[in-house]
Scaffold this active site. Structure first.
Site, PDB file in Angstrom:
ATOM      1  N   ARG A  62       0.832  -1.216   0.000  1.00  0.00           N
ATOM      2  CA  ARG A  62       0.000   0.000   0.000  1.00  0.00           C
ATOM      3  C   ARG A  62       0.863   1.261   0.000  1.00  0.00           C
ATOM      4  O   ARG A  62       0.432   2.318  -0.444  1.00  0.00           O
ATOM      5  CB  ARG A  62      -0.989   0.005   1.180  1.00  0.00           C
ATOM      6  CG  ARG A  62      -1.837   1.277   1.230  1.00  0.00           C
ATOM      7  CD  ARG A  62      -3.174   1.129   1.976  1.00  0.00           C
ATOM      8  NE  ARG A  62      -3.092   0.325   3.167  1.00  0.00           N
ATOM      9  CZ  ARG A  62      -2.558   0.735   4.327  1.00  0.00           C
ATOM     10  NH1 ARG A  62      -2.076   1.964   4.440  1.00  0.00           N
ATOM     11  NH2 ARG A  62      -2.524  -0.081   5.354  1.00  0.00           N
ATOM     12  N   TYR A 115     -14.517  15.548 -17.226  1.00  0.00           N
ATOM     13  CA  TYR A 115     -14.928  14.146 -17.183  1.00  0.00           C
ATOM     14  C   TYR A 115     -16.124  14.030 -16.218  1.00  0.00           C
ATOM     15  O   TYR A 115     -16.119  14.669 -15.150  1.00  0.00           O
ATOM     16  CB  TYR A 115     -13.743  13.307 -16.691  1.00  0.00           C
ATOM     17  CG  TYR A 115     -14.097  11.880 -16.421  1.00  0.00           C
ATOM     18  CD1 TYR A 115     -14.408  11.033 -17.470  1.00  0.00           C
ATOM     19  CD2 TYR A 115     -14.150  11.390 -15.133  1.00  0.00           C
ATOM     20  CE1 TYR A 115     -14.764   9.717 -17.231  1.00  0.00           C
ATOM     21  CE2 TYR A 115     -14.497  10.073 -14.882  1.00  0.00           C
ATOM     22  CZ  TYR A 115     -14.804   9.252 -15.936  1.00  0.00           C
ATOM     23  OH  TYR A 115     -15.155   7.945 -15.696  1.00  0.00           O
ATOM     24  N   ASP A 187      -5.518  18.061 -15.559  1.00  0.00           N
ATOM     25  CA  ASP A 187      -5.824  16.694 -16.000  1.00  0.00           C
ATOM     26  C   ASP A 187      -5.296  16.557 -17.428  1.00  0.00           C
ATOM     27  O   ASP A 187      -5.830  17.155 -18.358  1.00  0.00           O
ATOM     28  CB  ASP A 187      -7.345  16.458 -15.925  1.00  0.00           C
ATOM     29  CG  ASP A 187      -7.736  15.019 -16.294  1.00  0.00           C
ATOM     30  OD1 ASP A 187      -6.994  14.376 -17.065  1.00  0.00           O
ATOM     31  OD2 ASP A 187      -8.799  14.555 -15.827  1.00  0.00           O
ATOM     32  N   LYS A 212      -6.633   5.316 -19.848  1.00  0.00           N
ATOM     33  CA  LYS A 212      -6.865   5.724 -21.231  1.00  0.00           C
ATOM     34  C   LYS A 212      -5.591   5.505 -22.073  1.00  0.00           C
ATOM     35  O   LYS A 212      -5.164   4.375 -22.219  1.00  0.00           O
ATOM     36  CB  LYS A 212      -7.376   7.167 -21.247  1.00  0.00           C
ATOM     37  CG  LYS A 212      -8.440   7.462 -20.173  1.00  0.00           C
ATOM     38  CD  LYS A 212      -9.750   6.699 -20.386  1.00  0.00           C
ATOM     39  CE  LYS A 212     -10.706   6.748 -19.206  1.00  0.00           C
ATOM     40  NZ  LYS A 212     -11.060   8.037 -18.680  1.00  0.00           N
TER      41      LYS A 212
HETATM   42  C1  LIG Z   1     -11.632   8.552 -17.484  1.00  0.00           C
HETATM   43  C2  LIG Z   1     -11.242   9.905 -17.024  1.00  0.00           C
HETATM   44  C3  LIG Z   1     -11.057  10.186 -15.656  1.00  0.00           C
HETATM   45  C4  LIG Z   1     -11.343   9.159 -14.572  1.00  0.00           C
HETATM   46  O1  LIG Z   1     -10.433   8.127 -14.600  1.00  0.00           O
HETATM   47  P1  LIG Z   1     -10.737   6.600 -14.105  1.00  0.00           P
HETATM   48  O2  LIG Z   1      -9.470   5.909 -14.431  1.00  0.00           O
HETATM   49  O3  LIG Z   1     -11.917   6.121 -14.900  1.00  0.00           O
HETATM   50  O4  LIG Z   1     -11.032   6.671 -12.662  1.00  0.00           O
HETATM   51  C5  LIG Z   1     -10.609  11.445 -15.319  1.00  0.00           C
HETATM   52  N1  LIG Z   1     -10.371  12.402 -16.241  1.00  0.00           N
HETATM   53  C6  LIG Z   1     -10.550  12.165 -17.567  1.00  0.00           C
HETATM   54  C7  LIG Z   1     -10.267  13.249 -18.541  1.00  0.00           C
HETATM   55  C8  LIG Z   1     -10.987  10.919 -17.995  1.00  0.00           C
HETATM   56  O5  LIG Z   1     -11.183  10.711 -19.309  1.00  0.00           O
END
Ligand SMILES: *Cc1c(COP(=O)(O)O)cnc(C)c1O
Length: 399
Positions: A62, A115, A187, A212
């Site tokens: 962890r 998102y 992000d 992604k």
């Molecule tokens: C998918 C996504 C998230 C969230 O991520 P997870 O891995 O699904 O928790 C956050 N920001 C963006 C731009 C995303 O496309």
């Protein structure tokens, strides 16, 4: 250990070699999956020294694990950061970062096009703890300036934004953040460090859904945060350790594997997305195409200034509204009707009823996510096949 000087290596080389090279103990070419919850100490003194921080070493997965560390090391290289910290999902990364800067009574300023999960965290979950997100249209910097007060603890930007692909000027946001002495958090999921380096533009912290493009194959959920060493240590020592949103060694290994092809994948995603965007732009059944690489995109000039490429996401408004969008999504054969993005497979989805159903009808209107908006994550298949698929699906629509 790698004999390369990785500090001087170019991006594509770092993708392949940045995680640390051949395993010293065994000579294994790839980083092993250290599938262990706990790590033996050499002696009682050794254990005490590692616990007190006097000596480096692994204790418990962890808090840290060698496979996670290989992924973190590579992400730090790719983003040009001092350090990185992996999480079990993008949302675990984002929520930990916000909580690390805000206490009850504080607020932060954020993009309003986000998102869907991030929007829900900001508008539904954080208010329970008396933390307020002021979501504004950050393409207009005045809105940010007008929202900052003495309780504002950070600026949070998503650019290109999901799903409308609006662009926010990061260098200008960083000037505002510096003026008020608050961090700028970005992000960077859509562009990846291959096309955008927020830290170079003045941001302090970068977050990713590594689910992604970082993983790239639609087989892993993960997140990562990059920034200064002191901040990352604090995040590991308090928020990862206490909230426990960790990544598994196996998923960390999949991300190291995914990163090896990030540069070639992103090149192909972008080439394909450009061709798809140009095809859609002149199609009689398509109203508007949103792709930052097109000169018709409202913030194309800012995109050109801060990104070295425009990525693989394309959104468009279909004529005839929701019914026609539904018909399109049910008629494609090569595109898969699914949420998520950044996979080698091409995906199609309807933001208003799927990824962004966390937005109320008024909020959807405000940020321009209409009923007729369709989002594509353009994969790395042959572009002619992708265009042929969209073409045959569009033919089935009667406006
Ligand atoms: C998918 C996504 C998230 C969230 O991520 P997870 O891995 O699904 O928790 C956050 N920001 C963006 C731009 C995303 O496309």
């Amino acid at each position: 250990m790698s004999k390369l000087n990785l500090k001087k290596a170019s991006f594509a080389t770092l993708c392949v070699h940045g995680s640390g090279g051949v395993d010293e103990a065994t000579g294994a070419l790839g980083i092993p999956i250290y599938q262990s919850s706990t790590f033996a100490f050499k002696s009682a003194k050794d254990g005490a020294d590692i616990f007190s921080g006097e000596k480096e070493g692994y204790v418990y997965t962890r808090i840290g694990n060698p496979t996670q560390a290989a992924f973190e090391k590579e992400m730090a290289f790719l983003e040009g950061a001092e350090a990185a910290l992996a999480f079990g999902s993008g949302m675990a990364a984002i929520s930990s970062v916000i909580l690390s800067f805000c206490r009850a009574g504080d607020n932060f300023v954020s993009s309003n096009t986000l998102y869907g999960g991030t929007h829900n965290l900001f508008m539904e979950t954080l208010p329970r703890y008396n933390i307020e997100a002021k979501e504004v249209d950050t393409t207009n910097l005045e809105n940010i300036l007008n929202s900052i007060d003495d309780k504002t603890r950070l600026i949070y930007i998503e650019t290109p934004a999901n799903p409308t692909l609006t662009i926010t000027d990061l260098a200008e946001c960083s000037k505002i953040a510096k003026k008020y002495n608050i961090p700028l958090v970005v992000d960077n999921t859509f562009p990846t460090p291959y096309y955008q380096l927020p830290l170079k533009l003045g941001a302090n912290v970068v977050v990713h859904s590594a689910t992604k493009y970082i993983g790239g194959h639609g087989d892993t959920v993960a997140g990562v945060v990059v920034g200064k060493k002191d901040y990352i240590n604090e995040l590991r020592g308090s928020f990862l350790r206490d909230l426990g949103g960790i990544i598994s060694p196996f998923n960390a290994w999949l991300l190291v594997r995914g990163l090896k092809t990030l540069a070639v994948r992103m090149d192909r995603h972008e080439q394909n997305a450009f061709q798809v965007a140009k095809f859609l732009q002149f199609h009689p059944k398509v109203e508007t195409v949103w792709y930052p690489g097109l000169s018709t995109h409202p913030q194309h000039d800012i995109a050109k200034k801060q990104m070295s490429g425009f990525g693989g996401m394309v959104s468009f408004e279909i004529k005839g509204g929701c019914k026609c969008g539904e018909k399109l999504m049910n008629s494609v054969k090569l595109f898969t009707l699914a949420v998520s993005l950044g996979d080698v497979d091409s995906l199609i989805e309807h933001p208003a009823s799927m990824t962004h159903s966390t937005y109320s009808p008024e909020e959807l209107r405000e940020v321009g996510i209409t009923e007729s908006l369709v989002r594509l994550s353009v994969g790395i298949e042959d572009p002619a096949d992708l265009i042929e698929d969209l073409s045959q699906a569009l033919k089935q629509i009667n406006i």
